[in-house]
Design an enzyme around this catalytic site. Structure first.
Site, PDB file in Angstrom:
ATOM      1  CB  VAL A 134      -0.952   0.011   1.204  1.00 11.04           C
ATOM      2  CG1 VAL A 134      -1.700   1.344   1.293  1.00 11.04           C
ATOM      3  CG2 VAL A 134      -1.949  -1.143   1.108  1.00 11.04           C
ATOM      4  N   GLY A 176      -7.344   1.240   7.907  1.00 10.17           N
ATOM      5  CA  GLY A 176      -7.933   0.127   8.639  1.00 10.17           C
ATOM      6  C   GLY A 176      -8.017  -1.107   7.755  1.00 10.17           C
ATOM      7  CB  SER A 177      -8.303  -4.215   7.747  1.00 12.35           C
ATOM      8  OG  SER A 177      -8.612  -5.481   7.198  1.00 12.35           O
ATOM      9  CB  SER A 178     -12.925  -5.220   4.824  1.00 12.17           C
ATOM     10  OG  SER A 178     -12.079  -6.261   4.359  1.00 12.17           O
ATOM     11  CB  CYS A 179     -10.305  -8.408   8.617  1.00 12.24           C
ATOM     12  SG  CYS A 179      -9.073  -7.604   9.653  1.00 12.24           S
ATOM     13  CE1 TYR A 222      -3.528  -5.888  10.590  1.00  4.12           C
ATOM     14  CE2 TYR A 222      -5.743  -6.375   9.790  1.00  4.12           C
ATOM     15  CZ  TYR A 222      -4.558  -5.678   9.680  1.00  4.12           C
ATOM     16  OH  TYR A 222      -4.387  -4.756   8.668  1.00  4.12           O
ATOM     17  CE  LYS A 238      -4.331  -2.072  10.481  1.00  3.29           C
ATOM     18  NZ  LYS A 238      -3.567  -0.878  10.056  1.00  3.29           N
ATOM     19  CG  HIS A 245      -3.655 -10.892   2.743  1.00  2.20           C
ATOM     20  ND1 HIS A 245      -2.650  -9.985   3.017  1.00  2.20           N
ATOM     21  CD2 HIS A 245      -4.425 -10.943   3.861  1.00  2.20           C
ATOM     22  CE1 HIS A 245      -2.816  -9.493   4.242  1.00  2.20           C
ATOM     23  NE2 HIS A 245      -3.879 -10.056   4.768  1.00  2.20           N
ATOM     24  CE  LYS A 287      -1.400 -22.877  -0.971  1.00  3.79           C
ATOM     25  NZ  LYS A 287      -0.772 -24.189  -0.728  1.00  3.79           N
ATOM     26  CD1 TRP A 289      -3.963 -24.732   1.919  1.00  5.82           C
ATOM     27  CD2 TRP A 289      -3.656 -22.921   3.187  1.00  5.82           C
ATOM     28  NE1 TRP A 289      -2.699 -24.806   2.440  1.00  5.82           N
ATOM     29  CE2 TRP A 289      -2.476 -23.710   3.225  1.00  5.82           C
ATOM     30  CE3 TRP A 289      -3.680 -21.730   3.905  1.00  5.82           C
ATOM     31  CZ2 TRP A 289      -1.349 -23.338   3.956  1.00  5.82           C
ATOM     32  CZ3 TRP A 289      -2.564 -21.361   4.638  1.00  5.82           C
ATOM     33  CH2 TRP A 289      -1.411 -22.159   4.652  1.00  5.82           C
TER      34      TRP A 289
END
Length: 314
Positions: A21, A111-114, A140, A144, A183, A191, A206
């Site tokens: 970012v 921030g983060s959507s999580c 985490y 945030k 992520h 992979k 996964w």
């Protein structure tokens, strides 16, 4: 974006300028002939309050993009929660406190959507702290949330101008492609690339492949953050997303096509999926006049090309 952006600021600091970012913000600012303050983490440990204070006293930024953070995927969050909560709280607290102490005019906190509660509905800013967090990244998320509340509290008590921006899942150049910390998109790129390189008939992915995610190219995020630095002054958080959602399986198939992998994608449901759907309501930023220029297929190709040309794998 080429017309006198951020004209009210003289010293713009991008904290975390070497990350995905931060580097995208720097690219955009420098393309617009804006001088950017940068400091490598080996020269300034943002977790060290005394060193951060000394740096502020010398450099006196008046606009900060706080993109520095300890980040990682589901596995990293599960195995190292103490680092995710402690490192992020220290980084945020040091920078925000020094911003107040040294009279920074504006701070853009990433921030983060999580941090949103588990929900299959469009996630609105008003949903924050109104439900249970997703278990795989609680440490985490709590860090945030603390950063957002810290910005809001300084705004309300001291009339500061610290804004909080909540992006959806990000991807792009300079992402982390390691097996342990990546992520969704960088993890899949690595992979599937390695499966092709090793001529494997099957590539294990996964999870079930069914969860739906919203993805935003990091250069689009950068333009959005700079737009908000110019146009948005509210203490309330604001979402930023692409408005498009894809299943993990759809993304994996797109990446297989780009990589040229002809083997089978085997989805391993022994690994957790996380939440089944996560998409932001970005109506607030759209009404302000910003929308991304996203083109998922083109930007996945750009991300893969960067990965191939810059592999430094762990």
């Amino acid at each position: 974006m080429k017309n006198k952006i951020l004209s009210n600021f003289k010293n713009v600091w991008v904290a975390g300028h070497n990350g995905m970012v931060g580097s995208a913000i720097v690219r955009n600012l420098e393309e617009n002939n804006i001088n950017v303050l940068k400091v490598d983490k080996n020269l300034l440990d943002l977790r060290d309050q005394a060193k951060v204070d000394k740096w502020f006293a010398k450099n006196k930024p008046d606009l900060i993009f706080l993109a520095a953070a300890k980040v990682g995927g589901i596995l990293a969050n599960k195995e190292r929660p103490a680092e995710f909560i402690s490192d992020n709280i220290l980084i945020q607290s040091n920078i925000i406190n020094c911003s107040f102490k040294y009279g920074v005019n504006k701070l853009v906190f990433l921030g983060s959507s999580c941090i949103y509660p588990v929900s299959e509905n469009l996630l609105k800013e008003s949903d924050l702290m109104n439900g249970k967090l997703e278990e795989t990244n609680i440490a985490y998320a709590v860090a945030k949330i603390a950063g957002i509340e810290m910005c809001r509290s300084f705004n309300n008590q001291y009339n500061c101008n610290y804004i909080s921006v909540l992006p959806c899942n990000l991807y792009g150049p300079n992402d982390n492609f390691s097996n342990d910390d990546s992520h969704v998109i960088p993890g899949l790129i690595r992979k599937i690339y390695e499966a092709k390189k090793e001529n494997e008939n099957e590539c294990s992915i996964w999870g079930s492949g069914k969860p739906l995610r919203e993805f935003l190219y990091v250069d689009d995020l950068a333009t959005g953050l700079i737009f908000l630095a110019d146009k948005y002054d509210s203490p309330e958080p604001i979402n930023i997303g692409s408005g498009e959602e894809y299943s993990i399986k759809e993304i994996a198939l797109k990446i297989s096509d780009i990589v040229g992998y002809k083997g089978n994608l085997a989805f391993d449901e022994n690994y957790p999926d996380g939440v089944m759907r996560k998409i932001l309501n970005s109506e607030k930023i759209n009404k302000l006049g910003w929308k991304p220029e996203s083109n998922l297929d083109k930007n996945l190709q750009k991300t893969f090309d960067w990965f191939v040309n810059n592999k430094n794998l762990k």
